[in-house]
Design a protein around this motif. Structure first.
Motif, PDB file in Angstrom:
ATOM      1  N   ILE A 164       0.894  -1.198  -0.081  1.00 33.99           N
ATOM      2  CA  ILE A 164      -0.048   0.047   0.143  1.00 33.99           C
ATOM      3  C   ILE A 164       0.873   1.318  -0.018  1.00 33.99           C
ATOM      4  CG2 ILE A 164      -0.279   0.297   2.506  1.00 33.99           C
ATOM      5  CD1 ILE A 164      -2.923   0.474  -0.191  1.00 33.99           C
ATOM      6  N   MET A 165       2.195   0.913   0.433  1.00 34.51           N
ATOM      7  CA  MET A 165       2.983   2.396   0.494  1.00 34.51           C
ATOM      8  C   MET A 165       3.116   3.090  -0.729  1.00 34.51           C
ATOM      9  SD  MET A 165       3.580   3.204   3.634  1.00 34.51           S
ATOM     10  CE  MET A 165       4.690   4.329   3.321  1.00 34.51           C
ATOM     11  N   PRO A 166       3.394   2.536  -1.820  1.00 36.80           N
ATOM     12  CA  PRO A 166       3.526   3.056  -3.170  1.00 36.80           C
ATOM     13  C   PRO A 166       2.487   3.898  -3.709  1.00 36.80           C
ATOM     14  CG  PRO A 166       4.267   1.004  -3.545  1.00 36.80           C
ATOM     15  CD  PRO A 166       3.730   1.030  -2.074  1.00 36.80           C
ATOM     16  N   GLU A 167       1.102   3.316  -3.047  1.00 39.58           N
ATOM     17  CA  GLU A 167      -0.311   4.088  -3.460  1.00 39.58           C
ATOM     18  C   GLU A 167      -0.602   5.321  -2.616  1.00 39.58           C
ATOM     19  OE1 GLU A 167      -1.899   2.934  -5.967  1.00 39.58           O
ATOM     20  OE2 GLU A 167      -0.746   1.158  -6.343  1.00 39.58           O
ATOM     21  N   LEU A 168       0.329   5.578  -1.601  1.00 37.26           N
ATOM     22  CA  LEU A 168      -0.026   6.620  -0.780  1.00 37.26           C
ATOM     23  C   LEU A 168       0.988   7.808  -0.857  1.00 37.26           C
ATOM     24  CD1 LEU A 168      -0.919   4.668   2.763  1.00 37.26           C
ATOM     25  CD2 LEU A 168      -2.292   5.788   0.963  1.00 37.26           C
ATOM     26  N   VAL A 169       1.842   7.689  -1.958  1.00 36.09           N
ATOM     27  CA  VAL A 169       2.940   8.701  -2.188  1.00 36.09           C
ATOM     28  C   VAL A 169       2.248   9.996  -2.223  1.00 36.09           C
ATOM     29  CG1 VAL A 169       4.726   7.220  -2.765  1.00 36.09           C
ATOM     30  CG2 VAL A 169       3.042   8.070  -4.478  1.00 36.09           C
ATOM     31  N   ASP A 170       1.234  10.137  -2.925  1.00 39.44           N
ATOM     32  CA  ASP A 170       0.462  11.297  -3.227  1.00 39.44           C
ATOM     33  C   ASP A 170      -0.771  11.711  -2.448  1.00 39.44           C
ATOM     34  OD1 ASP A 170      -0.806   9.656  -4.292  1.00 39.44           O
ATOM     35  OD2 ASP A 170      -1.103  10.494  -6.517  1.00 39.44           O
ATOM     36  N   VAL A 171      -0.863  10.979  -1.202  1.00 38.97           N
ATOM     37  CA  VAL A 171      -2.173  11.035  -0.406  1.00 38.97           C
ATOM     38  C   VAL A 171      -2.444  12.417   0.040  1.00 38.97           C
ATOM     39  CG1 VAL A 171      -0.894  10.741   1.639  1.00 38.97           C
ATOM     40  CG2 VAL A 171      -3.174  10.216   1.499  1.00 38.97           C
ATOM     41  N   LEU A 183     -12.588   8.770  -4.748  1.00 38.62           N
ATOM     42  CA  LEU A 183     -13.291   7.345  -4.375  1.00 38.62           C
ATOM     43  C   LEU A 183     -12.787   6.159  -5.134  1.00 38.62           C
ATOM     44  CD1 LEU A 183     -17.013   8.385  -3.984  1.00 38.62           C
ATOM     45  CD2 LEU A 183     -15.310   7.935  -2.046  1.00 38.62           C
ATOM     46  N   GLU A 184     -12.631   6.664  -6.545  1.00 37.16           N
ATOM     47  CA  GLU A 184     -12.189   5.720  -7.547  1.00 37.16           C
ATOM     48  C   GLU A 184     -10.735   5.233  -7.248  1.00 37.16           C
ATOM     49  OE1 GLU A 184     -10.952   4.962 -12.286  1.00 37.16           O
ATOM     50  OE2 GLU A 184     -12.183   6.917 -11.633  1.00 37.16           O
ATOM     51  N   ARG A 185      -9.853   5.982  -6.286  1.00 42.45           N
ATOM     52  CA  ARG A 185      -8.509   5.658  -6.198  1.00 42.45           C
ATOM     53  C   ARG A 185      -8.431   4.618  -4.755  1.00 42.45           C
ATOM     54  NH1 ARG A 185      -4.362   9.145  -7.513  1.00 42.45           N
ATOM     55  NH2 ARG A 185      -2.997   7.884  -6.343  1.00 42.45           N
ATOM     56  N   LEU A 186      -9.578   5.153  -3.702  1.00 44.82           N
ATOM     57  CA  LEU A 186      -9.744   4.210  -2.811  1.00 44.82           C
ATOM     58  C   LEU A 186     -10.114   3.036  -3.099  1.00 44.82           C
ATOM     59  CD1 LEU A 186     -11.199   6.963  -0.454  1.00 44.82           C
ATOM     60  CD2 LEU A 186      -8.953   6.162  -0.179  1.00 44.82           C
ATOM     61  N   TYR A 187     -10.971   2.745  -3.998  1.00 44.16           N
ATOM     62  CA  TYR A 187     -11.599   1.648  -4.457  1.00 44.16           C
ATOM     63  C   TYR A 187     -10.282   0.579  -4.973  1.00 44.16           C
ATOM     64  CZ  TYR A 187     -14.309  -2.032  -6.938  1.00 44.16           C
ATOM     65  OH  TYR A 187     -14.588  -3.083  -7.436  1.00 44.16           O
ATOM     66  N   ASP A 188      -9.568   1.512  -5.908  1.00 49.15           N
ATOM     67  CA  ASP A 188      -8.528   0.595  -6.355  1.00 49.15           C
ATOM     68  C   ASP A 188      -7.482   0.032  -5.308  1.00 49.15           C
ATOM     69  OD1 ASP A 188      -9.348   1.131  -9.010  1.00 49.15           O
ATOM     70  OD2 ASP A 188      -7.989   2.690  -9.289  1.00 49.15           O
ATOM     71  N   MET A 189      -7.094   0.531  -4.339  1.00 49.19           N
ATOM     72  CA  MET A 189      -6.380   0.469  -3.342  1.00 49.19           C
ATOM     73  C   MET A 189      -7.071  -0.483  -2.330  1.00 49.19           C
ATOM     74  SD  MET A 189      -4.499   3.809  -1.528  1.00 49.19           S
ATOM     75  CE  MET A 189      -5.996   4.827  -1.309  1.00 49.19           C
ATOM     76  N   ILE A 190      -8.627  -0.596  -2.048  1.00 48.27           N
ATOM     77  CA  ILE A 190      -9.084  -1.635  -1.665  1.00 48.27           C
ATOM     78  C   ILE A 190      -9.004  -2.912  -2.283  1.00 48.27           C
ATOM     79  CG2 ILE A 190     -11.398  -2.535  -0.736  1.00 48.27           C
ATOM     80  CD1 ILE A 190     -12.026   0.429  -0.010  1.00 48.27           C
ATOM     81  N   VAL A 191      -9.209  -2.859  -3.780  1.00 48.37           N
ATOM     82  CA  VAL A 191      -9.018  -3.950  -4.429  1.00 48.37           C
ATOM     83  C   VAL A 191      -7.462  -4.641  -4.319  1.00 48.37           C
ATOM     84  CG1 VAL A 191      -8.888  -5.028  -6.746  1.00 48.37           C
ATOM     85  CG2 VAL A 191     -10.775  -3.407  -6.005  1.00 48.37           C
ATOM     86  N   ILE A 192      -6.456  -3.788  -4.403  1.00 48.68           N
ATOM     87  CA  ILE A 192      -4.987  -4.430  -4.288  1.00 48.68           C
ATOM     88  C   ILE A 192      -4.686  -4.716  -2.956  1.00 48.68           C
ATOM     89  CG2 ILE A 192      -2.758  -3.517  -4.243  1.00 48.68           C
ATOM     90  CD1 ILE A 192      -3.493  -1.395  -6.181  1.00 48.68           C
ATOM     91  N   LEU A 193      -5.296  -4.241  -1.676  1.00 52.82           N
ATOM     92  CA  LEU A 193      -4.955  -4.755  -0.373  1.00 52.82           C
ATOM     93  C   LEU A 193      -5.783  -6.224  -0.413  1.00 52.82           C
ATOM     94  CD1 LEU A 193      -5.714  -1.651   1.827  1.00 52.82           C
ATOM     95  CD2 LEU A 193      -3.409  -2.916   1.460  1.00 52.82           C
ATOM     96  N   LEU A 194      -7.015  -6.363  -0.715  1.00 54.35           N
ATOM     97  CA  LEU A 194      -7.766  -7.384  -0.957  1.00 54.35           C
ATOM     98  C   LEU A 194      -6.931  -8.545  -1.752  1.00 54.35           C
ATOM     99  CD1 LEU A 194     -10.348  -8.680   0.109  1.00 54.35           C
ATOM    100  CD2 LEU A 194     -11.654  -8.155  -2.011  1.00 54.35           C
TER     101      LEU A 194
END
Length: 356
Positions: A164-171, A183-194
């Motif tokens: 998840i760290m690479p996805e939070l560089v521009d949080v 919301l789309e970015r958050l959904y993508d992160m949830i899918v990656i985590l899942l």
């Protein structure tokens, strides 16, 4: 003494011991496989039914938000309102719940199939012993499970952090971008985590499944003396002996029936006895009995012979005498040479064979 006994258990468990253990509910079970199936099922339900569930919840709550003044909160209307809400939630959550139950059950069925053990659900007074329960809390097995759970949590935490760290560089830029894109970015992160969680859980489940099988096989190992005792016990059982005799008789009868088509003649009583003889002048010193039987078996020998074109001759004295004196795969004894020779000569003349 226990260590000495355990050191003597070097042999793999017999099928009987494994079957007895299964009847008692003692089978290798990996909780991690169940957790993986539940997590996998939950992820599948979320990916496939998540949008439709969200729409259903939105439609269900829309009436309360847009038209709150139309809600009947009277004593007569509240039961109806409660029923409508419960039915709506049941419709939304019913299918996902059934699917989750299916995946949870599949996690156990895939490991050992259906195991029904009455002994596991019978009340046992020793389970209420607090000292025994306290002892179990500090057993080696409990400590191993504790270490496994802590290690699993640490591993999951490390892997998810790395994912998840690479996805939070521009949080910090999220407040500046449109809400839909956020919301789309958050959904993508949830899918990656899942996906990462399910993949890691699959690896953990596979390792734990192999470990549980190894530990179970280790616990089920037997000493050579135990195997000998079990063999004596099973072989000494009258039921098993009778079953073995029955199987041997059936196999012997099947082999005997397969020899009937190769016979030259079947001598009958006509219904009580049947003896099938075969004679090859080049390889046999005298005709040989290839099959014999009494009553039902005699009838079966006669039927097989007639189906395969083998000559059937009724000669009660010879049939009775041969049935009593000659065994299968043995040659006719000398005292019956004359009677049998006459029969064989007659059959060979009919078929155009030469006696030599």
């Amino acid at each position: 003494m226990a260590e000495e006994d355990d050191s003597q258990k070097t042999e793999d468990p017999t099928s009987k011991k494994l079957e007895d253990a299964r009847k008692k509910g003692q089978v290798p079970v990996s909780k991690e496989v169940g957790n993986f199936m539940l997590l996998f099922g939950g992820g599948l339900v979320l990916m496939m039914l998540g949008p439709s569930m969200a729409e259903a919840v939105r439609d269900l709550s829309l009436g309360f938000i847009e038209h709150p003044h139309m809600i009947d909160v009277s004593r007569a209307g509240m039961p109806i309102l409660f029923k409508d809400v419960m039915l709506g939630m049941l419709w939304v959550l019913g299918i996902p719940f059934v699917l989750l139950v299916f995946f949870a059950a599949a996690g156990h069925l895939l490991q050992n199939g259906l195991v029904v053990a009455v002994d596991r659900i019978e009340p046992k007074p020793e389970k209420l012993n607090p000292l025994k329960g306290l002892k179990n809390q500090f057993s080696m097995k409990t400590m191993v499970e504790f270490v496994k759970n802590v290690s699993k949590l640490l591993l999951v935490g490390v892997v998810l952090t790395l994912v998840i760290m690479p996805e939070l560089v521009d949080v910090e830029l999220y407040p500046q971008i449109p809400l839909a894109l956020t919301l789309e970015r958050l959904y993508d992160m949830i899918v990656i985590l899942l996906i990462a969680t399910i993949s890691l859980t699959a690896v953990i489940a596979g390792l734990d499944f192999a470990y549980q099988r190894y530990e179970f096989n280790k616990q089920m190992k037997m000493s050579k003396q135990e195997i000998k005792d079990e063999y004596k016990q099973t072989e000494g059982s009258p039921e098993i002996k009778a079953k073995v005799r029955q199987i041997r008789m059936q196999r012997a009868q099947q082999r005997m029936m397969s020899n009937v088509p190769s016979a030259d003649v079947v001598i009958t009583n006509p219904t009580h006895f049947a003896v099938a003889l075969k004679y090859d002048i080049d390889t046999m010193g005298a005709p040989m009995c290839v099959a014999k039987g009494q009553d039902n078996i005699a009838l079966k020998i006669r039927e097989v012979a007639e189906e395969n074109g083998v000559t059937v001759m009724e000669n009660p004295p010879v049939a009775r005498a041969l049935f009593a004196t000659v065994e299968i795969d043995q040659e006719v004894p000398p005292e019956h040479y004359k009677a049998v020779a006459e029969i064989i000569s007659f059959v060979f003349r009919q078929k155009g064979k030469k006696l030599g």
